[in-house]
Design a protein around this motif. Structure first.
Motif, mmCIF file in Angstrom:
data_model
loop_
_atom_site.group_PDB
_atom_site.id
_atom_site.type_symbol
_atom_site.label_atom_id
_atom_site.label_comp_id
_atom_site.label_asym_id
_atom_site.label_seq_id
_atom_site.Cartn_x
_atom_site.Cartn_y
_atom_site.Cartn_z
ATOM 1 N N ALA A 170 -8.027 25.129 3.867
ATOM 2 C CA ALA A 170 -7.889 24.304 5.084
ATOM 3 C C ALA A 170 -7.152 23.003 4.780
ATOM 4 O O ALA A 170 -6.302 22.566 5.564
ATOM 5 N N VAL A 171 -7.450 22.393 3.660
ATOM 6 C CA VAL A 171 -6.746 21.161 3.259
ATOM 7 C C VAL A 171 -5.268 21.470 3.049
ATOM 8 O O VAL A 171 -4.397 20.709 3.472
ATOM 9 N N SER A 172 -4.979 22.613 2.444
ATOM 10 C CA SER A 172 -3.595 23.023 2.220
ATOM 11 C C SER A 172 -2.848 23.204 3.542
ATOM 12 O O SER A 172 -1.692 22.797 3.674
ATOM 13 N N ARG A 173 -3.509 23.781 4.548
ATOM 14 C CA ARG A 173 -2.885 23.957 5.863
ATOM 15 C C ARG A 173 -2.617 22.613 6.549
ATOM 16 O O ARG A 173 -1.757 22.517 7.418
ATOM 17 N N SER A 174 -3.338 21.585 6.162
ATOM 18 C CA SER A 174 -3.174 20.246 6.750
ATOM 19 C C SER A 174 -2.247 19.356 5.927
ATOM 20 O O SER A 174 -2.142 18.155 6.195
ATOM 21 N N ALA A 175 -1.569 19.919 4.944
ATOM 22 C CA ALA A 175 -0.778 19.123 4.008
ATOM 23 C C ALA A 175 0.284 18.264 4.704
ATOM 24 O O ALA A 175 0.417 17.075 4.403
ATOM 25 N N GLU A 176 1.032 18.828 5.640
ATOM 26 C CA GLU A 176 2.100 18.067 6.291
ATOM 27 C C GLU A 176 1.537 16.926 7.132
ATOM 28 O O GLU A 176 2.057 15.816 7.114
ATOM 29 N N ARG A 177 0.494 17.195 7.860
ATOM 30 C CA ARG A 177 -0.153 16.155 8.674
ATOM 31 C C ARG A 177 -0.659 15.027 7.784
ATOM 32 O O ARG A 177 -0.481 13.856 8.088
ATOM 33 N N ARG A 178 -1.273 15.378 6.666
ATOM 34 C CA ARG A 178 -1.807 14.378 5.745
ATOM 35 C C ARG A 178 -0.678 13.581 5.085
ATOM 36 O O ARG A 178 -0.804 12.383 4.849
ATOM 37 N N ARG A 179 0.447 14.224 4.813
ATOM 38 C CA ARG A 179 1.622 13.498 4.288
ATOM 39 C C ARG A 179 2.140 12.503 5.320
ATOM 40 O O ARG A 179 2.524 11.387 4.987
ATOM 41 N N ARG A 180 2.166 12.917 6.593
ATOM 42 C CA ARG A 180 2.621 12.013 7.663
ATOM 43 C C ARG A 180 1.707 10.790 7.764
ATOM 44 O O ARG A 180 2.182 9.665 7.929
ATOM 45 N N LEU A 181 0.409 11.005 7.671
ATOM 46 C CA LEU A 181 -0.538 9.882 7.676
ATOM 47 C C LEU A 181 -0.313 8.982 6.464
ATOM 48 O O LEU A 181 -0.322 7.754 6.579
ATOM 49 N N HIS A 182 -0.091 9.599 5.318
ATOM 50 C CA HIS A 182 0.157 8.841 4.088
ATOM 51 C C HIS A 182 1.432 8.013 4.215
ATOM 52 O O HIS A 182 1.481 6.843 3.821
ATOM 53 N N ARG A 183 2.456 8.607 4.805
ATOM 54 C CA ARG A 183 3.724 7.912 5.024
ATOM 55 C C ARG A 183 3.516 6.704 5.952
ATOM 56 O O ARG A 183 4.041 5.618 5.715
ATOM 57 N N LEU A 184 2.747 6.893 7.010
ATOM 58 C CA LEU A 184 2.450 5.805 7.939
ATOM 59 C C LEU A 184 1.719 4.664 7.228
ATOM 60 O O LEU A 184 2.074 3.497 7.389
ATOM 61 N N LEU A 185 0.736 5.006 6.445
ATOM 62 C CA LEU A 185 0.003 3.985 5.682
ATOM 63 C C LEU A 185 0.922 3.264 4.710
ATOM 64 O O LEU A 185 0.918 2.029 4.624
ATOM 65 N N HIS A 186 1.680 4.046 3.968
ATOM 66 C CA HIS A 186 2.593 3.483 2.977
ATOM 67 C C HIS A 186 3.601 2.540 3.644
ATOM 68 O O HIS A 186 3.885 1.456 3.139
ATOM 69 N N GLY A 187 4.121 2.954 4.801
ATOM 70 C CA GLY A 187 5.072 2.135 5.539
ATOM 71 C C GLY A 187 4.475 0.841 6.060
ATOM 72 O O GLY A 187 5.192 -0.114 6.362
ATOM 73 N N ASN A 188 3.152 0.789 6.172
ATOM 74 C CA ASN A 188 2.455 -0.400 6.621
ATOM 75 C C ASN A 188 1.907 -1.221 5.467
ATOM 76 O O ASN A 188 1.174 -2.185 5.665
ATOM 77 N N GLY A 189 2.236 -0.786 4.242
ATOM 78 C CA GLY A 189 1.813 -1.543 3.074
ATOM 79 C C GLY A 189 0.399 -1.264 2.595
ATOM 80 O O GLY A 189 -0.154 -2.034 1.808
ATOM 81 N N TRP A 190 -0.197 -0.157 3.047
ATOM 82 C CA TRP A 190 -1.566 0.162 2.651
ATOM 83 C C TRP A 190 -1.592 1.398 1.755
ATOM 84 O O TRP A 190 -0.739 2.269 1.880
ATOM 85 N N SER A 191 -2.598 1.478 0.927
ATOM 86 C CA SER A 191 -2.780 2.656 0.090
ATOM 87 C C SER A 191 -3.695 3.645 0.816
ATOM 88 O O SER A 191 -4.336 3.302 1.813
ATOM 89 N N TRP A 192 -3.723 4.857 0.319
ATOM 90 C CA TRP A 192 -4.540 5.895 0.930
ATOM 91 C C TRP A 192 -6.019 5.576 0.745
ATOM 92 O O TRP A 192 -6.430 5.187 -0.338
ATOM 93 N N PRO A 193 -6.839 5.734 1.805
ATOM 94 C CA PRO A 193 -8.266 5.451 1.665
ATOM 95 C C PRO A 193 -8.925 6.508 0.768
ATOM 96 O O PRO A 193 -8.706 7.698 0.955
ATOM 97 N N THR A 194 -9.664 6.060 -0.192
ATOM 98 C CA THR A 194 -10.320 6.992 -1.111
ATOM 99 C C THR A 194 -11.709 7.345 -0.618
ATOM 100 O O THR A 194 -12.300 6.625 0.162
ATOM 101 N N THR A 195 -12.190 8.492 -1.085
ATOM 102 C CA THR A 195 -13.518 8.936 -0.667
ATOM 103 C C THR A 195 -14.504 8.787 -1.781
ATOM 104 O O THR A 195 -14.169 8.585 -2.901
#
Length: 195
Positions: A170-195
């Motif tokens: 399921a995580v693999s199927r969401s890879a592109e969406r998660r990359r888009r979120l990561h790109r948005l965060l990165h573009g705003n100067g933030w790192s990915w939230p860790t769990t």
């Protein structure tokens, strides 16, 4: 006009909130749910099931997320407003919420997860936010797919989980969406939230 919907109002004046207030409210509301994706999910767990208050809060977030997404489209300058605190920044909060929805929909066992009518609209609203912000924001090269949220905290909280291979798929199927979120965060100067 979305600003006049009245879905978020000033507590003192009862006037409809401004677009920046709505963005801050959406980020702050997600912040109150938890510090990271697993925290959001485990805070909603009663030991038996997900509380009705948790489910209601997720349902109420859908409207705020859609409003925020549409306001990014109507007011592209909104993308340049940034919170000083990562935890309350809208892109960070939205990434955290999406990861929590990923956990709820793919890591929590069918028998324990909230109904799809709770999770799917939140994910759709986040998808709309991603679409509108990608139309109004300039971001650099896509970062790598971020690390998946860990299920161990869910299991430690006694939340029934799916099989590991089912979750990984399921995580693999969401890879592109998660990359888009990561790109948005990165573009705003933030790192990915860790769990």
């Amino acid at each position: 006009m979305l600003l006049a919907t009245g879905s978020v109002v000033d507590a003192q004046t009862s006037a409809p909130a401004s677009f920046t207030d709505v963005v801050h409210y959406a980020g702050f509301t997600v912040f109150t749910l938890g510090q990271n994706a697993t925290d959001v999910v485990t805070r909603g767990w009663s030991g038996q099931d997900f509380t009705s208050a948790f489910v209601r809060q997720l349902v109420s977030l859908t409207t705020e997320l859609v409003t925020t997404a549409e306001q990014h489209l109507a007011y592209p300058v909104l993308h340049h407003f940034r919170s000083r605190e990562r935890i309350a920044a809208a892109p960070s909060a939205i990434a955290r919420l999406d990861e929590a929805m990923l956990l709820l929909s793919c890591a929590v066992a069918d028998s324990a997860r909230p109904h799809a009518s709770t999770i799917d609209p939140v994910r759709a609203a986040i998808g709309r936010y991603l679409t509108t912000t990608s139309m109004t924001a300039t971001v650099g090269d896509p970062p790598d797919e971020p690390p998946a949220p860990q299920r161990a905290s869910l299991q430690a909280a006694g939340i029934p989980t799916t099989a590991q291979q089912e979750y990984v798929a399921a995580v693999s199927r969401s890879a592109e969406r998660r990359r888009r979120l990561h790109r948005l965060l990165h573009g705003n100067g933030w790192s990915w939230p860790t769990t």
